[in-house]
Write a protein that holds these residues in place. Structure first.
Motif, PDB file in Angstrom:
ATOM      1  N   SER A 152       1.781   0.384   0.961  1.00 27.24           N
ATOM      2  CA  SER A 152       2.868  -0.198   0.190  1.00 27.24           C
ATOM      3  C   SER A 152       3.621   0.880  -0.572  1.00 27.24           C
ATOM      4  CB  SER A 152       2.323  -1.231  -0.796  1.00 27.24           C
ATOM      5  OG  SER A 152       3.323  -1.605  -1.724  1.00 27.24           O
ATOM      6  N   GLY A 155       3.770  -0.584  -4.198  1.00 29.66           N
ATOM      7  CA  GLY A 155       2.475  -0.602  -4.868  1.00 29.66           C
ATOM      8  C   GLY A 155       1.998   0.751  -5.335  1.00 29.66           C
ATOM      9  N   GLN A 159       2.486   1.022 -13.172  1.00 33.13           N
ATOM     10  CA  GLN A 159       3.137  -0.086 -13.870  1.00 33.13           C
ATOM     11  C   GLN A 159       3.371   0.225 -15.345  1.00 33.13           C
ATOM     12  OE1 GLN A 159       1.881  -4.128 -12.824  1.00 33.13           O
ATOM     13  NE2 GLN A 159       0.413  -3.240 -11.381  1.00 33.13           N
ATOM     14  N   ALA A 178       5.616  -2.432  -8.637  1.00 35.09           N
ATOM     15  CA  ALA A 178       4.305  -2.895  -8.181  1.00 35.09           C
ATOM     16  C   ALA A 178       4.169  -4.407  -8.221  1.00 35.09           C
ATOM     17  CB  ALA A 178       3.195  -2.236  -9.011  1.00 35.09           C
ATOM     18  N   GLN A 181       5.852  -6.081  -5.245  1.00 35.35           N
ATOM     19  CA  GLN A 181       5.445  -5.341  -4.059  1.00 35.35           C
ATOM     20  C   GLN A 181       5.873  -6.010  -2.751  1.00 35.35           C
ATOM     21  OE1 GLN A 181       1.369  -4.007  -4.161  1.00 35.35           O
ATOM     22  NE2 GLN A 181       1.139  -4.180  -1.948  1.00 35.35           N
TER      23      GLN A 181
END
Length: 230
Positions: A152, A155, A159, A178, A181
């Motif tokens: 990802s 991801g 954060q 994130a 995602q």
């Protein structure tokens, strides 16, 4: 006669158990001992079905590839067929991302993987692409699908907004990636797929364009006739 304490082993049961282990714990966790424990059997009994770990891993990977829908290839106009096939292929891999590195090595002798390659190549050649172009298109489609399923993008960003600060002035909203995602990753895949198909449409051989349009009209007429007869 007393019934066996554990269900009898089968090819399908072993493959399903191996896939669970890989999904939950990763490729490195797959071993005869771990798989036997998952199935509640002795390790040597597995060798009656798979002689080596590589043979088992091939079967696991091929079972996932077998989930990919190929029905649109050779049936629908090639751009629409490629789009639907790529989405189905990616969905199968996203469900089992830890298998993607094994898939990246190529189809090998896996029946479902070879069937997939044959269907994509055949659909493109039948549509009017040369064999060389069809090979390259199949390869680039595969690169796109495997790359998008490997990990990802969204991801991978922290954060914590404080992780960026003034040092990264253009990443002020990166801490939100994130939590979005799926939206970001699927959107990126669809954007790339759109761009790729637009480019291929522009490159499509002029002589083959008429052939492809005629084939599309014949397919549509056939479907209409079938509907009228039902």
């Amino acid at each position: 006669m007393a019934r066996p304490r554990n269900p009898l082993l089968s090819h399908e049961r072993i493959v399903a158990a191996a896939l669970r282990v890989i999904d939950e714990e990763g490729l490195a966790a797959l071993s005869t001992r771990r798989l036997a424990a998952e199935l509640g059997v002795s390790g040597p009994s597995l060798y009656n079905h798979f002689a080596t770990k590589d043979e088992l891993l091939d079967a696991v990977v091929d079972s996932v590839v077998g989930e990919v829908d190929l029905s649109m290839l050779g049936r629908d106009p090639w751009p629409e067929a490629l789009r639907a096939w790529a989405r189905s292929y990616r969905a199968a891999l996203v469900a089992h991302p830890r298998l993607v590195p094994v898939l990246a090595s190529g189809p090998g002798r896996r029946p479902h993987a070879l069937r997939l390659a044959d269907a994509v190549f055949g659909a493109l050649v039948d549509a009017g692409w040369s064999p060389g172009e069809a090979t390259r298109i199949g390869a680039l489609m595969r690169y796109l699908v495997l790359g998008s399923a490997l990990g990802s993008f969204a991801g991978g960003f922290p954060q914590d907004a404080a992780a960026y600060g003034d040092a990264y002035p253009h990443l002020g909203q990166a801490h939100l990636l994130a939590e979005r995602q799926q939206q970001v990753d699927e959107g990126a895949f669809e954007t790339a797929l759109d761009a790729l198909l637009i480019g291929l449409r522009a490159k499509f051989p002029a002589g083959a364009r008429t052939q492809d349009q005629g084939s599309a009209r014949r397919r549509k007429a056939g479907r209409s006739a079938s509907s009228g007869a039902s």
